[in-house]
Scaffold this active site. Sequence first.
Site, PDB file in Angstrom:
ATOM      1  CB  SER A 141     -11.750  19.242  95.669  1.00  0.00           C
ATOM      2  OG  SER A 141     -11.265  18.288  96.588  1.00  0.00           O
ATOM      3  CE1 TYR A 154     -14.335  21.859 100.196  1.00  0.00           C
ATOM      4  CE2 TYR A 154     -13.542  19.595 100.009  1.00  0.00           C
ATOM      5  CZ  TYR A 154     -13.382  20.955  99.764  1.00  0.00           C
ATOM      6  OH  TYR A 154     -12.283  21.405  99.063  1.00  0.00           O
TER       7      TYR A 154
END
Length: 253
Positions: A141, A154
Amino acid sequence: MTSKTILITGATAGFGKAISLLFAKEKYKLILTGRRADRLKEISEQITGEFNVEVHTLTFDVRNKDACFNAIAGLPDTFKHIDILVNNAGLALGRDPFDTADMDDWDTMIDTNLKGLLYMTRACLPLLKESTAPHIFNLGSIAAKEVYENGNVYNATKFAVDAISKAMRIDLLPHRIKVTAIHPGAANTEFSTVRFKGDQQKAEAVYKGFEPLIADDIANTVLFVASQPLHVCINDLVIMPTAQATAVSFIKS
Ligand code: NDP
Ligand code: 8X3
């Protein structure tokens, strides 16, 4: 016509579903995984109806180490072959400061995004090693490249995906296994609905005022990378909406 086999984790939604449909169109044999059996059945029926390719579905949770290994060990003989593994299953839960974030959410993210990816890769490696063109894709990501406010764990799981992708590339070099990490920016899938635990208003707000990526953009990218000649490996790829420059810089209308 190719008869290559691709295994995609998290094929029930978002990127995983789009990658499944695109590779089916390209006549790959598919092994599709996820926890939601009804969705896997629906996608499998859609694919066999539209593309006339073979599909095998596996319903299990990637957090469960035994389930990962049992699923691969139990593949029928006609599917005991993997050329491409797409480690896509993953999630964010919450977007809260470090000192108040829910620690059960931390566990879920670490267990899914990192440990699940590790288990699946180890479980698939014996079959990948037998392929003449083995390739592992890991979904990182922009959160793997930049830490942002309230991203904490995260971010940490995705930084770990970035690190383990580099490590796999080194350690698996003797087996000539390509390892590609794909790092998308904001993409409108079920990701934000999951992150905000069903709060649709909060989820929709993430994509307001600009054109986000869609799942097909990531599927097209994976196919492009997978279509390179045997001697070419695209190691690391950051793909963003044109309206997004960093994890937190957007031009919005
Ligand atoms: P979605 O929520 O649309 O899809 C996530 C998929 O992961 C689902 O198929 C879900 O299947 C599966 N999954 C989640 N947890 C588990 C589990 N414990 N075991 C097995 N499967 C699981 O999200 P995206 O498609 O957007 O996300 C895919 C990946 O891309 C994730 O790793 C995410 O972090 C990453 N990413 C997403 C971005 C975005 O903006 N959307 C940007 C950058 C990266 P099921 O619930 O059926 O198990
Ligand atoms: C998903 C993109 O910016 O929400 O990984 O972390 S972001």
